[in-house]
Design a protein around this motif. Sequence first.
Motif, short mmCIF file in Angstrom:
data_model
loop_
_atom_site.label_atom_id
_atom_site.label_comp_id
_atom_site.label_asym_id
_atom_site.label_seq_id
_atom_site.Cartn_x
_atom_site.Cartn_y
_atom_site.Cartn_z
N LEU A 165 4.59 8.77 2.51
CA LEU A 165 5.56 7.76 2.38
C LEU A 165 5.58 6.56 3.00
O LEU A 165 4.14 6.43 3.53
N SER A 166 6.44 6.14 1.55
CA SER A 166 6.05 4.57 2.27
C SER A 166 6.90 4.30 3.12
O SER A 166 7.70 4.57 4.59
N ASP A 167 6.27 2.76 3.70
CA ASP A 167 6.74 2.16 5.00
C ASP A 167 7.88 2.04 4.70
O ASP A 167 8.91 1.54 5.73
N GLU A 168 8.39 1.53 3.46
CA GLU A 168 9.83 1.60 2.88
C GLU A 168 10.68 1.90 3.99
O GLU A 168 11.68 1.89 4.13
N PHE A 169 10.32 3.24 3.30
CA PHE A 169 11.19 5.03 4.02
C PHE A 169 11.85 5.12 5.45
O PHE A 169 12.25 5.52 5.22
N MET A 170 10.31 4.67 5.87
CA MET A 170 10.37 4.87 7.23
C MET A 170 11.34 3.94 7.95
O MET A 170 11.43 4.27 8.61
N PHE A 175 16.47 6.87 9.81
CA PHE A 175 15.53 6.78 10.62
C PHE A 175 15.48 5.70 11.81
O PHE A 175 14.59 5.44 12.46
N LYS A 176 16.39 4.52 12.26
CA LYS A 176 16.45 3.98 13.33
C LYS A 176 16.05 4.15 14.00
O LYS A 176 15.27 3.66 15.25
N ASN A 194 1.42 7.98 5.69
CA ASN A 194 2.31 8.17 6.68
C ASN A 194 3.12 9.55 6.54
O ASN A 194 3.31 9.71 5.56
N GLN A 195 2.83 10.32 7.22
CA GLN A 195 3.97 11.41 7.85
C GLN A 195 5.00 12.04 8.35
O GLN A 195 4.67 11.37 9.06
N LYS A 367 2.11 13.82 -10.11
CA LYS A 367 1.08 13.63 -9.71
C LYS A 367 0.09 13.56 -8.38
O LYS A 367 -0.45 13.19 -8.21
N ASN A 368 0.55 12.10 -8.48
CA ASN A 368 0.04 11.19 -8.09
C ASN A 368 0.27 10.41 -6.70
O ASN A 368 -0.49 9.66 -6.26
N LYS A 369 1.65 9.56 -7.11
CA LYS A 369 2.38 9.29 -6.21
C LYS A 369 3.45 9.76 -5.37
O LYS A 369 3.79 10.64 -6.48
N GLY A 370 4.05 8.97 -5.17
CA GLY A 370 5.35 9.80 -4.43
C GLY A 370 5.38 9.93 -3.10
O GLY A 370 4.56 10.86 -2.51
N ARG A 371 6.94 10.91 -2.77
CA ARG A 371 6.62 11.42 -2.00
C ARG A 371 6.20 12.73 -1.80
O ARG A 371 6.69 13.35 -3.29
N GLY A 372 6.19 13.92 -1.20
CA GLY A 372 5.94 15.43 -1.08
C GLY A 372 5.18 16.37 0.07
O GLY A 372 6.73 15.83 1.07
N LEU A 373 4.95 16.83 0.29
CA LEU A 373 5.11 18.02 1.58
C LEU A 373 3.83 18.82 1.88
O LEU A 373 3.25 19.18 0.15
#
Length: 852
Positions: A165-170, A175-176, A194-195, A367-373
């Motif tokens: 997860l990116s800092d921007e997503f958090m 999620f405030k 970040n998870q 494959k390399n970037k972006g959010r995942g599980l």
Amino acid sequence: MHLFNRSFWIGTGILFFLTVQLYAQSTVVSGVVRDGRLREPLPYVTVTFQGTTVSTKTDASGRYSISSDKAQSALVYKYVGYRTHTTVIQSGQTQTMNVILEEIAEKLTEVKIVAAKAGPYRNKENPAVELIRNVIAHRPENRIENFNQVAFKQYERLQLSYSNLSDEFMKKKLFKNYQFLFSQQDSDKIGGKNQLPVYLQEKLSNNYYRKSPEKNKKIIYADKHVNYDPNVIDNDGISVYLERMYADINIYDNNILIATTQFLSPIANSAPTFYKYFITDTIKTQSPELIELSFIPRNPQDLVFEGRMYVTNDKHYAVQSVFLKTSRSANLNFVRAAELKQSFIQDSTLKYHLGKSDLVVDFGLTKNKGRGLTGQRTLIISDYQLNKAEPDSIYKGENQVTQLQKGSNNEQYWAQNRPDTVPASTLAIYKNIDSLGKSKSFKTAMTVAGVIFAGYINFGKFEVGPTYTFYSFSPIEGLKLRLGGRTTTDFSTRYYFDGYAAYGFKDQKWKGYMSGAYAFNNKSIYTFPQSFIRASFQRDLYIPGQELRSNSEDDFISSFKRGENNRYLYNDFYRIQYVQEFQNHFGFDLGFRKWSQSPAGALSYYNIVNNQTNIIDQITTSEFNVSMRYAPNEKFYQGKRSRVIVNNKYPIYNLRYAVGIKGLLGGQYNYQNIMASVDKRFYLSQLGIADVKFEAGYVGGGKVPYPLLAIHKANQTYAYQIYAFNMMNFLEFVSDHYAAVYADHTFSGFFLNKIPLLKSLKLREYVSFKAIYGGVRAENNPANDPQLMQFNKNSAGVPTTYTFDKLPYMEGSVGIGNIFKILRLDGVRRFNYLDHPNAPKYGVRIKLKIEL
């Protein structure tokens, strides 16, 4: 929300105070263990208080934490290939000890250089291959199944997190007020920095194995897991599904299943054909001496691993530890990375058995970037007891049962019985998810998810749906609108009501369904094990030969059909049924039904009386029936009204028997109908997976019209169906006795992975074959008796319904799957009976198929 924050910090303060008091007299040591040369973290280093059996292991990031209530003076660090290190500590204090371990591995004493450039890799006269062949040859003696009886304790932890997860997503507004949900780890670890943890489960169990007669038994005596709203999510189903995704792994098996994908083990019988092996180190400070064996795939696209293992250099050739990871080029979908680490411990007979297993799988759309599980399953196995006779009562019943100990749901119990040091940030998931579930925004999000994935809109005591049935169409009904719903457990845990109303604007007819049920086990009638009695009435339109279901679900996509699609039935369907399932996955459905059917569209029912055509408006049957199903070791995810089966190697058996009674409630015919089937999945290692089904049926007991015979299941939609004949027309074939086989096989990219350019697309090959053969006995054949209902004909007077001649009906297909990661496209060929009206020879069918 301010009140929540204040309560949260007060609670945290109290927890911190209690923690300080608890450890006031304890020795607590934590830190990181690193490699002395590369300064990289070392996973699975054994850390022990000197002179005791209190120990732990470093995690995948080299971190550890160990504690003791007794006086301690030193810690001992041990790791294969490194010098044992001892560090003096302060007893009764909390302290940090970061440790560097130095390598002690010795190089091979003899090195041969045969050319300036290394020649091609060969198995012949290769010492690494000779070594692995010895490991393979000694697999039987090193398997735990080599013992007559085995017992052990097991701790398992399964964690699931949104990852990378990116800092921007958090920082999103959503999620405030929920920043406490996020956790951090090393950025180079699988899943990224970040998870957002979303699920955690821990189990303690006693496990037993008996060789003869062979039986495994698992008794779970403690189970702690996150719980979501049961109206939206099947919590037990999540556990089952994740356990399948992160199944137990035995390195001594030929094939290893990770995330439903079958990989070839590096010590499988055929492994030297698919792997390259290299002896990369020897460790002479251990007893017995260990050899480090590294391996890589011959073809990076194949479903094999790369990694290393340590093998005992003695007559047993046992695996002492192993590290496996998937190749970045492997033909996988959505799996960005997977790693398996296992370490083995010696028993009193000096045999090695699994002591700890850690499997991490990271999923993502890219494959390399972006959010995942990211999911991680950790097993710690201890207290092995070998060849100790256990009473037969231990092995009775299901392979897995839950017998929770008193107090096993509280935190103190787990703090005392958990054999692993789990970070507080991980354990916080339990409270965090519980807090999140109480928030209005999260409840709203869960409601939306329920509509999207389950198809129901929940209103507490009842829910409306399924949403995907609200609109459909057919040549007879034209536009069809439908609205339905059912009660939930909030209404009652004993009584359940279900129904829908629908209207066709072309035929201007109302349809509908209503049912009432009583649950004997005081739980939802849709969940396992079912135990209920239900009465229902249904009036709707069906295609002959398609399954009559009490929960018929029209949908927009299946409204599109090829060829002539104008023969339908109006049905009135009265039914009462008693359904009972058992924990061993045997179940039966005992019932009575009255069925009145009337032809519609181009379909007509008629016979010949005195050389005149006699139109039959309706036929009615009354029958008693029983259906039995046995699915040993079946696992599934429980949906809103159906189950998603988690496929495995075990067969599924079905048997149905029905007897029609003439004169009972208007029934017009005496008959007996029996059908049996068995489904089986075959795992064929690198050659893929085959799904096979055998089915047979028989109708007897008197003369019956052809609509009551077996009308074989055809498919005229453009969607590929595995257990239907995709090139057969509706109502084309009928039988009063038949046998059928369905076979669908995927090679999982075995051939396409080896073709340049194409292999980068990660496509997968499919082949299928289906055949059915049967007949109509003379007494049921309308060609022999004009007073029997005649086979259907089209407007030109040409028959469109047949029985089989001398050959079975056959069709096959060749398909390409994994197109855009979600589609399977099949070219289908019908092999015979091509002289029938509108019989297609070739066709193209598509199937939505999401695979890992």
